[in-house]
Design a protein around this motif. Structure first.
Motif, PDB file in Angstrom:
ATOM      1  N   ARG A  25       0.840  -1.200   0.000  1.00 53.59           N
ATOM      2  CA  ARG A  25       0.000   0.000   0.000  1.00 53.59           C
ATOM      3  C   ARG A  25       0.879   1.255   0.000  1.00 53.59           C
ATOM      4  NH1 ARG A  25      -2.335  -0.324   4.731  1.00 53.59           N
ATOM      5  NH2 ARG A  25      -3.748  -1.960   4.080  1.00 53.59           N
ATOM      6  N   THR A  28       2.420   1.761  -3.433  1.00 49.87           N
ATOM      7  CA  THR A  28       1.411   2.253  -4.376  1.00 49.87           C
ATOM      8  C   THR A  28       1.112   3.723  -4.127  1.00 49.87           C
ATOM      9  OG1 THR A  28       0.428   0.068  -4.616  1.00 49.87           O
ATOM     10  CG2 THR A  28      -0.974   1.953  -5.156  1.00 49.87           C
ATOM     11  N   GLU A  29       0.997   4.105  -2.867  1.00 47.93           N
ATOM     12  CA  GLU A  29       0.757   5.517  -2.537  1.00 47.93           C
ATOM     13  C   GLU A  29       1.914   6.391  -3.005  1.00 47.93           C
ATOM     14  OE1 GLU A  29      -0.046   5.576   1.658  1.00 47.93           O
ATOM     15  OE2 GLU A  29      -2.033   4.668   1.405  1.00 47.93           O
ATOM     16  N   ASN A  32       1.645   6.727  -6.811  1.00 45.46           N
ATOM     17  CA  ASN A  32       0.532   7.628  -7.126  1.00 45.46           C
ATOM     18  C   ASN A  32       0.879   9.076  -6.814  1.00 45.46           C
ATOM     19  OD1 ASN A  32      -1.122   5.633  -8.141  1.00 45.46           O
ATOM     20  ND2 ASN A  32      -2.091   5.221  -6.172  1.00 45.46           N
TER      21      ASN A  32
END
Length: 108
Positions: A25, A28-29, A32
């Motif tokens: 997570r 991915t953050e 992004n």
């Protein structure tokens, strides 16, 4: 005047842990956040952004630093557009044409 010697590229390269769900997570953050800042994925874990000055590079370096996840390794390279023009790229064994500098309206 914006020239190939004044325009700067930033390359963010990273190797982040993704064994645990929380690590995936966080990775991915981070990716992004880079996309939200205007970076483009060049390769997996390699993102590029064109900047109009060294001052803008410094600003984005601070922004990247502010979203770094725990663990892993992140490197930021900076180089001029003239240096980037000399990149040699292959897709498989086929040599690719040199990258095109984004149009002026894409810079802002």
């Amino acid at each position: 005047m914006l020239t190939g010697y004044r325009l700067m590229w930033m390359m963010v390269m990273f190797d982040l842990p993704v064994v645990e769900k929380a690590q995936r997570r966080a990775a991915t953050e981070f990716r992004n956040a880079l996309l939200d800042m205007g970076f483009e994925m060049s390769q997996f874990s390699v993102y590029l952004r064109l900047c109009t000055s060294a001052t803008q590079v410094d600003t984005y370096c601070r922004r990247v630093q502010s979203v770094l996840p725990q663990g892993g390794k992140v490197n930021i390279l900076q180089f001029t557009d003239k240096q980037y023009e000399r990149i040699i790229s292959f897709r498989g064994q086929a040599k690719q044409p040199p990258p095109k500098t984004p149009d002026q309206f894409d810079l802002f």
